[in-house]
Design a protein around this motif. Structure first.
Motif, short mmCIF file in Angstrom:
data_model
loop_
_atom_site.label_atom_id
_atom_site.label_comp_id
_atom_site.label_asym_id
_atom_site.label_seq_id
_atom_site.Cartn_x
_atom_site.Cartn_y
_atom_site.Cartn_z
N LYS A 181 31.22 17.96 135.90
CA LYS A 181 31.38 16.73 136.76
C LYS A 181 32.05 18.24 137.71
CE LYS A 181 32.42 12.55 136.17
NZ LYS A 181 32.51 10.83 135.51
N LYS A 182 33.35 18.73 137.41
CA LYS A 182 34.02 18.71 138.58
C LYS A 182 33.48 19.22 139.38
CE LYS A 182 38.07 21.07 139.69
NZ LYS A 182 38.10 22.11 140.12
N ARG A 183 32.43 20.46 138.78
CA ARG A 183 30.94 21.30 140.02
C ARG A 183 31.03 20.74 141.35
NH1 ARG A 183 29.96 24.64 137.08
NH2 ARG A 183 28.08 25.46 137.63
N ALA A 184 29.82 19.19 140.33
CA ALA A 184 29.20 19.12 140.94
C ALA A 184 29.91 17.96 142.25
CB ALA A 184 27.90 17.45 140.36
N GLY A 185 31.03 17.15 141.61
CA GLY A 185 31.33 16.57 142.52
C GLY A 185 32.05 17.87 143.96
N GLU A 186 32.40 18.94 144.03
CA GLU A 186 32.99 19.63 144.82
C GLU A 186 31.22 19.67 145.31
OE1 GLU A 186 34.24 23.01 142.41
OE2 GLU A 186 35.67 22.19 142.20
N LEU A 187 29.90 20.73 144.80
CA LEU A 187 29.43 20.75 145.29
C LEU A 187 28.34 19.68 146.55
CD1 LEU A 187 26.98 22.95 143.17
CD2 LEU A 187 27.70 23.87 145.14
N LEU A 188 28.83 18.44 145.61
CA LEU A 188 27.84 17.60 146.60
C LEU A 188 28.62 16.98 147.63
CD1 LEU A 188 27.30 14.43 143.74
CD2 LEU A 188 26.19 15.46 144.74
N LYS A 189 29.74 17.09 147.74
CA LYS A 189 30.98 17.34 148.92
C LYS A 189 31.09 18.30 149.77
CE LYS A 189 35.78 17.91 150.70
NZ LYS A 189 36.96 17.66 149.93
N LYS A 190 30.25 19.59 149.85
CA LYS A 190 29.66 21.03 150.39
C LYS A 190 28.21 19.56 151.40
CE LYS A 190 28.41 25.25 149.85
NZ LYS A 190 29.57 26.40 150.30
N VAL A 191 27.30 19.68 150.68
CA VAL A 191 26.47 18.85 151.11
C VAL A 191 26.12 17.54 151.48
CG1 VAL A 191 24.92 20.44 149.84
CG2 VAL A 191 25.18 18.03 148.75
N GLY A 192 27.66 16.98 152.10
CA GLY A 192 27.82 15.79 152.61
C GLY A 192 27.54 14.40 151.86
N LEU A 193 27.90 14.51 150.19
CA LEU A 193 26.87 13.86 149.69
C LEU A 193 27.45 13.31 148.23
CD1 LEU A 193 22.39 14.44 149.20
CD2 LEU A 193 24.16 12.46 150.43
N ALA A 194 28.76 13.39 148.76
CA ALA A 194 30.16 12.57 147.73
C ALA A 194 30.03 11.60 147.71
CB ALA A 194 31.50 13.16 148.21
N LYS A 195 29.99 10.66 148.46
CA LYS A 195 29.87 9.50 148.57
C LYS A 195 28.69 8.22 147.30
CE LYS A 195 32.00 8.50 152.35
NZ LYS A 195 32.10 7.68 153.08
N TRP A 196 27.51 10.05 147.14
CA TRP A 196 26.22 9.21 146.52
C TRP A 196 26.30 9.70 144.71
CZ3 TRP A 196 22.56 6.61 149.41
CH2 TRP A 196 22.48 5.99 150.40
N ALA A 197 27.58 10.28 144.53
CA ALA A 197 27.34 10.62 143.47
C ALA A 197 26.36 9.86 141.97
CB ALA A 197 28.33 11.05 142.78
N ASP A 198 26.70 7.97 141.80
CA ASP A 198 26.05 7.48 140.98
C ASP A 198 25.19 6.47 141.68
OD1 ASP A 198 29.14 8.57 139.55
OD2 ASP A 198 30.18 6.86 140.82
N HIS A 199 24.62 7.12 142.44
CA HIS A 199 23.48 6.48 143.48
C HIS A 199 22.12 7.29 142.42
CE1 HIS A 199 24.90 3.72 146.06
NE2 HIS A 199 25.84 4.68 146.14
N TYR A 200 21.38 5.81 142.39
CA TYR A 200 19.89 6.84 141.89
C TYR A 200 18.94 7.59 142.93
CZ TYR A 200 20.48 5.06 137.42
OH TYR A 200 21.19 4.92 136.27
N PRO A 201 18.08 8.70 142.25
CA PRO A 201 17.64 9.16 144.19
C PRO A 201 16.89 8.16 144.85
CG PRO A 201 16.96 10.64 141.96
CD PRO A 201 18.10 9.00 141.88
N ALA A 202 16.10 6.77 144.14
CA ALA A 202 15.15 6.09 144.84
C ALA A 202 16.38 5.24 146.53
CB ALA A 202 15.10 5.18 144.04
N LYS A 203 17.60 5.66 145.69
CA LYS A 203 18.65 4.64 147.14
C LYS A 203 18.66 5.93 148.16
CE LYS A 203 19.33 0.85 145.71
NZ LYS A 203 18.86 -0.39 145.33
N LEU A 204 17.70 7.17 147.94
CA LEU A 204 18.13 8.82 149.16
C LEU A 204 17.32 8.31 150.05
CD1 LEU A 204 20.40 8.54 147.47
CD2 LEU A 204 20.27 11.41 147.13
N SER A 205 17.60 8.89 151.02
CA SER A 205 16.48 9.14 152.42
C SER A 205 15.99 10.90 151.88
CB SER A 205 16.77 9.61 153.59
OG SER A 205 17.69 11.11 153.81
N GLY A 206 14.39 10.90 152.39
CA GLY A 206 14.05 12.73 151.76
C GLY A 206 15.42 13.32 152.13
#
Length: 247
Positions: free
Chosen positions: A121-146
């Motif tokens: 979970k810690k590493r997932a948070g770090e990598l989502l921050k790295k790709v600019g998506l930290a705020k989207w961690a708890d969202h489902y893929p359907a809410k995301l752009s391509g």
């Protein structure tokens, strides 16, 4: 030193040779771009490197260990160990729609590597921050752009801590604005010296980011060299024609 060596690789589908004695190597921390016309065997080549396709002949060696030799792949246990050194990002994102972004990232480390939940979970948070998506961690893929989905897919592949990242036309399903998002993440990985093999139709990326470029046409490497060699001084007439069409 080469971390990946491909020697005389061949593949046949229904009596049609789609890969013909393909030979190249990738150095550690190098970015290799594979370009060429549609149907030239680029995706088949990339998928063979991680055993999503089986080559019929030749050899694949990853970090000194044979994945395939004389057209025969190693045992399942050895294959699992060797392919674990590679992460792959596909044209289509292949995210699990019923899992949140964070859950998509932690799934493989949890079940394949048996890592502790707190660590993943810690590493997932770090990598989502790295790709600019930290705020989207708890969202489902359907809410995301391509573009966001593809960045999640990159982060998911990085969760397994690969030595080599393989990209199969990662922006082909995206419009230009979203393509730029994904290419920026890939450029950052290149700056961090991640070894990358990228099948791409993005000529600007190949020209400015790749250390080495190979041109595949009808299953054969028709030209190989630095990005400058290929884009500024192509020798093959077929390479010249392809680059002209790709402008």
């Amino acid at each position: 030193m080469a971390i990946m060596e491909i020697m005389e690789l061949g593949k046949t589908y229904n009596e049609t040779k789609v890969l013909k004695n393909v030979t190249f190597s990738v150095g550690k921390n190098e970015v290799l771009a594979i370009i060429g016309p549609s149907g030239s065997g680029k995706s088949t080549l990339l998928r063979s490197l991680i055993h999503l396709e089986e080559a019929d002949s030749g050899a694949i060696r990853i970090d000194g260990a044979y994945l395939a030799k004389d057209g025969k792949y190693v045992s399942a246990a050895a294959m699992k160990r060797i392919t674990a050194k590679m992460g792959m990002v596909f044209q289509h994102f292949n995210l699990f729609p019923n899992l949140t972004v964070s859950e998509n990232l932690v799934l493989a480390p949890k079940y394949v590597k048996k890592e502790a939940k707190s660590l993943t979970k810690k590493r997932a948070g770090e990598l989502l921050k790295k790709v600019g998506l930290a705020k989207w961690a708890d969202h489902y893929p359907a809410k995301l752009s391509g573009g966001q989905k593809q960045r999640v897919a990159i982060a998911r592949a990085l969760m397994m801590d690969p030595d080599i990242m393989l990209f199969d036309e990662p922006t082909s399903a995206l419009d230009p604005e979203l393509t730029a998002e994904v290419l920026q993440v890939m450029k950052e990985l290149a700056k961090e010296s991640m070894t990358m093999v990228v099948v791409t139709h993005e000529m600007d990326f190949a020209r400015h980011v790749a250390d080495h470029v190979i041109v595949l046409d009808q299953g054969k490497i028709i030209e190989s060299g630095t990005a400058n060699d290929i884009f500024e001084n192509p020798r093959s007439e077929r390479t010249k024609a392809f680059l002209h069409r790709s402008r």
